[in-house]
Write a protein that holds these residues in place. Structure first.
Motif, PDB file in Angstrom:
ATOM      1  N   UNK A 141       0.841  -1.208   0.000  1.00 22.64           N
ATOM      2  CA  UNK A 141       0.000   0.000   0.000  1.00 22.64           C
ATOM      3  C   UNK A 141       0.874   1.256   0.000  1.00 22.64           C
ATOM      4  N   UNK A 142       1.957   1.211   0.783  1.00 20.29           N
ATOM      5  CA  UNK A 142       2.880   2.356   0.860  1.00 20.29           C
ATOM      6  C   UNK A 142       3.540   2.621  -0.497  1.00 20.29           C
ATOM      7  N   UNK A 143       3.893   1.544  -1.213  1.00 17.02           N
ATOM      8  CA  UNK A 143       4.522   1.706  -2.532  1.00 17.02           C
ATOM      9  C   UNK A 143       3.541   2.291  -3.551  1.00 17.02           C
ATOM     10  N   UNK A 144       2.286   1.859  -3.475  1.00 20.24           N
ATOM     11  CA  UNK A 144       1.260   2.422  -4.367  1.00 20.24           C
ATOM     12  C   UNK A 144       1.191   3.944  -4.175  1.00 20.24           C
ATOM     13  N   UNK A 145       1.147   4.361  -2.900  1.00 16.15           N
ATOM     14  CA  UNK A 145       1.043   5.798  -2.596  1.00 16.15           C
ATOM     15  C   UNK A 145       2.291   6.557  -3.053  1.00 16.15           C
ATOM     16  N   UNK A 146       3.441   5.946  -2.821  1.00 15.71           N
ATOM     17  CA  UNK A 146       4.718   6.559  -3.197  1.00 15.71           C
ATOM     18  C   UNK A 146       4.802   6.746  -4.719  1.00 15.71           C
ATOM     19  N   UNK A 147       4.395   5.707  -5.450  1.00 13.18           N
ATOM     20  CA  UNK A 147       4.420   5.788  -6.914  1.00 13.18           C
ATOM     21  C   UNK A 147       3.457   6.848  -7.433  1.00 13.18           C
ATOM     22  N   UNK A 148       2.261   6.884  -6.859  1.00  9.24           N
ATOM     23  CA  UNK A 148       1.267   7.865  -7.293  1.00  9.24           C
ATOM     24  C   UNK A 148       1.810   9.284  -7.088  1.00  9.24           C
ATOM     25  N   UNK A 149       2.481   9.488  -5.972  1.00  7.98           N
ATOM     26  CA  UNK A 149       3.067  10.793  -5.661  1.00  7.98           C
ATOM     27  C   UNK A 149       4.138  11.162  -6.691  1.00  7.98           C
ATOM     28  N   UNK A 150       5.028  10.209  -6.986  1.00  8.44           N
ATOM     29  CA  UNK A 150       6.095  10.440  -7.975  1.00  8.44           C
ATOM     30  C   UNK A 150       5.514  10.752  -9.346  1.00  8.44           C
ATOM     31  N   UNK A 151       4.523   9.956  -9.739  1.00  4.87           N
ATOM     32  CA  UNK A 151       3.918  10.115 -11.062  1.00  4.87           C
ATOM     33  C   UNK A 151       3.173  11.446 -11.177  1.00  4.87           C
ATOM     34  N   UNK A 152       2.354  11.769 -10.165  1.00  5.24           N
ATOM     35  CA  UNK A 152       1.577  13.020 -10.246  1.00  5.24           C
ATOM     36  C   UNK A 152       2.497  14.240 -10.251  1.00  5.24           C
ATOM     37  N   UNK A 153       3.579  14.181  -9.463  1.00  5.88           N
ATOM     38  CA  UNK A 153       4.543  15.299  -9.432  1.00  5.88           C
ATOM     39  C   UNK A 153       5.221  15.452 -10.786  1.00  5.88           C
ATOM     40  N   UNK A 154       5.622  14.336 -11.375  1.00  2.44           N
ATOM     41  CA  UNK A 154       6.287  14.362 -12.682  1.00  2.44           C
ATOM     42  C   UNK A 154       5.362  14.922 -13.755  1.00  2.44           C
ATOM     43  N   UNK A 155       4.112  14.461 -13.765  1.00  2.00           N
ATOM     44  CA  UNK A 155       3.171  14.891 -14.805  1.00  2.00           C
ATOM     45  C   UNK A 155       2.794  16.365 -14.659  1.00  2.00           C
ATOM     46  N   UNK A 156       2.846  16.860 -13.428  1.00  2.00           N
ATOM     47  CA  UNK A 156       2.566  18.295 -13.218  1.00  2.00           C
ATOM     48  C   UNK A 156       3.632  19.157 -13.890  1.00  2.00           C
ATOM     49  N   UNK A 157       4.795  18.556 -14.163  1.00  2.00           N
ATOM     50  CA  UNK A 157       5.891  19.300 -14.792  1.00  2.00           C
ATOM     51  C   UNK A 157       5.784  19.378 -16.306  1.00  2.00           C
ATOM     52  N   UNK A 158       4.783  18.725 -16.898  1.00  2.00           N
ATOM     53  CA  UNK A 158       4.632  18.774 -18.361  1.00  2.00           C
ATOM     54  C   UNK A 158       4.202  20.174 -18.798  1.00  2.00           C
ATOM     55  N   UNK A 159       4.749  20.607 -19.943  1.00  2.00           N
ATOM     56  CA  UNK A 159       4.481  21.981 -20.389  1.00  2.00           C
ATOM     57  C   UNK A 159       3.728  22.013 -21.712  1.00  2.00           C
ATOM     58  N   UNK A 160       3.372  23.211 -22.140  1.00  2.00           N
ATOM     59  CA  UNK A 160       2.716  23.415 -23.440  1.00  2.00           C
ATOM     60  C   UNK A 160       1.378  22.718 -23.523  1.00  2.00           C
ATOM     61  N   UNK A 161       1.099  22.086 -24.668  1.00  2.00           N
ATOM     62  CA  UNK A 161      -0.221  21.467 -24.827  1.00  2.00           C
ATOM     63  C   UNK A 161      -0.355  20.160 -24.050  1.00  2.00           C
ATOM     64  N   UNK A 162       0.719  19.744 -23.381  1.00  2.00           N
ATOM     65  CA  UNK A 162       0.644  18.531 -22.545  1.00  2.00           C
ATOM     66  C   UNK A 162       0.235  18.867 -21.106  1.00  2.00           C
ATOM     67  N   UNK A 163       0.259  20.140 -20.790  1.00  2.00           N
ATOM     68  CA  UNK A 163      -0.062  20.585 -19.434  1.00  2.00           C
ATOM     69  C   UNK A 163      -1.482  20.184 -19.042  1.00  2.00           C
ATOM     70  N   UNK A 164      -1.639  19.685 -17.809  1.00  2.00           N
ATOM     71  CA  UNK A 164      -2.975  19.251 -17.398  1.00  2.00           C
ATOM     72  C   UNK A 164      -3.074  18.990 -15.915  1.00  2.00           C
ATOM     73  N   UNK A 165      -3.984  18.104 -15.550  1.00  2.00           N
ATOM     74  CA  UNK A 165      -4.255  17.868 -14.127  1.00  2.00           C
ATOM     75  C   UNK A 165      -4.301  16.371 -13.822  1.00  2.00           C
ATOM     76  N   UNK A 166      -3.840  16.027 -12.619  1.00  2.00           N
ATOM     77  CA  UNK A 166      -3.861  14.632 -12.163  1.00  2.00           C
ATOM     78  C   UNK A 166      -5.007  14.453 -11.169  1.00  2.00           C
ATOM     79  N   UNK A 167      -5.831  13.409 -11.411  1.00  2.00           N
ATOM     80  CA  UNK A 167      -6.975  13.137 -10.531  1.00  2.00           C
ATOM     81  C   UNK A 167      -6.744  11.797  -9.824  1.00  2.00           C
ATOM     82  N   UNK A 168      -6.670  11.837  -8.494  1.00  2.00           N
ATOM     83  CA  UNK A 168      -6.504  10.593  -7.737  1.00  2.00           C
ATOM     84  C   UNK A 168      -7.848   9.894  -7.625  1.00  2.00           C
ATOM     85  N   UNK A 169      -7.854   8.576  -7.760  1.00  2.00           N
ATOM     86  CA  UNK A 169      -9.109   7.840  -7.603  1.00  2.00           C
ATOM     87  C   UNK A 169      -9.578   7.848  -6.151  1.00  2.00           C
TER      88      UNK A 169
END
Length: 355
Positions: A141-169
């Motif tokens: 469970x801890x690894x799931x949370x850790x990965x989600x955090x890493x992924x959402x942080x990384x995706x928030x760094x996308x720029x231009x027309x890739x810029x968007x929002x991460x929605x946690x289930x």
């Protein structure tokens, strides 16, 4: 050595499958000799043969029946994975080597249907796994949370027309949920094959969806694979769709290292989805060819394309609309996989016009 309970589960599961009329690849290749050789082995993540085969043991109607609980499983349990990979990927032998990643010239592809008569929508996706984490059945469970955090942080760094929002289930509001369902973005908890493979633990913890503002780029986090990256849009402009995916994958890869194998390419949970992991597809309306299904299948086979119903596998073509994609993922480059779909669709449109 394995615990007695796991061993007895393995033994009884194998006997049950061996005496069944299952047509699965796991039944075909998990011979008594291979079973004896592998039943006591473990990866450094702690996964066993039971973790690989439990879905196929439980579901005798599986087509394949095996999943990799971690990236190492492909090596440790190679005597069962290798023949299944060779069978499924049409002759990708244990001596074969998947080519190095090559996106090719991203400007070489264009619009498949400039007249806007045939192609309804175009989509290219790939799957990726993060280095240092096992796959679904072994994630804590801890690894799931850790990965989600890493992924959402990384995706928030996308720029231009890739810029968007991460929605946690986890804790998702009904409004957001409905919006994602309406856009056909929201994925559901795993089917019975994934459930039996232990791939839906701690649901919905660690799962999430990202999309850009134009809803043309989407990432699924911890659905079946760690990451599914998807580029799509209405119409037939494969060039734009492909270019967007390549830009996004290259950007994410700089910050999140992906699990890769010298021989097998990119490693994912299911052995049907190795190598490039690329699936390039279109929803396409071919009413005349739809009336001559044999001709459609013949052209599709020539270009290694898979023809499915409008809503995917085991569905019908509604109003002559098919989902057509590349079949081959291994033994060719990313660009070649997409080019096969490009060339096959171009040919199908040409034939449709002539009929």
């Amino acid at each position: 050595m394995l615990y007695t309970s796991s061993l007895s589960k393995l033994e009884s599961g194998w006997c049950s499958l061996a005496s069944s009329d299952s047509k699965s690849l796991i039944k075909k290749y998990l011979t008594k000799g291979v079973f004896g050789e592998l039943k006591g082995k473990k990866t450094s993540f702690g996964s066993t043969l039971l973790d690989c085969v439990q879905s196929g043991f439980e579901n005798h109607d599986s087509g394949v029946g095996i999943y990799a609980p971690d990236a190492e499983a492909y090596t440790v349990f190679a005597p069962i994975f290798d023949p299944i990979i060779e069978d499924y990927h049409k002759g990708f032998k244990p001596t074969d080597k998947h080519p190095a990643k090559d996106w090719g010239d991203v400007n070489a592809l264009g619009d498949l249907d400039a007249e806007k008569k045939y192609v309804i929508s175009t989509r290219v996706r790939c799957a990726r796994s993060l280095v240092g984490y096992p796959f679904n059945p072994l994630l804590t469970e801890a690894q799931y949370k850790e990965m989600e955090e890493k992924v959402s942080t990384t995706l928030k760094g996308l720029a231009g027309d890739l810029q968007g929002e991460f929605y946690r289930l986890t804790g998702m509001s009904k409004t957001v949920q409905q919006k994602l369902i309406d856009d056909h973005f929201l994925f559901k908890e795993g089917d019975r094959f994934l459930q039996a493979a232990n791939a839906s633990r701690f649901w919905p913890t660690g799962r999430g969806i990202f999309h850009n503002r134009d809803k043309t780029f989407l990432v699924w986090c911890n659905e079946e694979d760690h990451l599914r990256l998807i580029s799509m849009q209405m119409g037939g402009n494969l060039g734009e769709v492909y270019k967007r995916l390549v830009t996004a994958v290259n950007d994410v890869e700089q910050r999140l290292p992906f699990a890769h194998h010298d021989r097998l390419g990119f490693l994912t949970f299911c052995p049907t989805n190795l190598g490039t992991t690329i699936r390039a597809s279109v929803h396409i309306k071919l009413p005349k060819l739809a009336a001559d299904k044999a001709k459609l299948e013949q052209v599709a086979a020539k270009y290694s394309l898979q023809v499915r119903g409008t809503r995917g596998e085991h569905t019908d073509a509604e109003g002559g609309v098919y989902d057509i994609s590349n079949k081959r993922r291994m033994g060719l480059t990313e660009y070649q996989a997409v080019k096969e779909m490009n060339d096959g669709i171009t040919e199908l449109i040409k034939i449709e016009k002539q009929l």
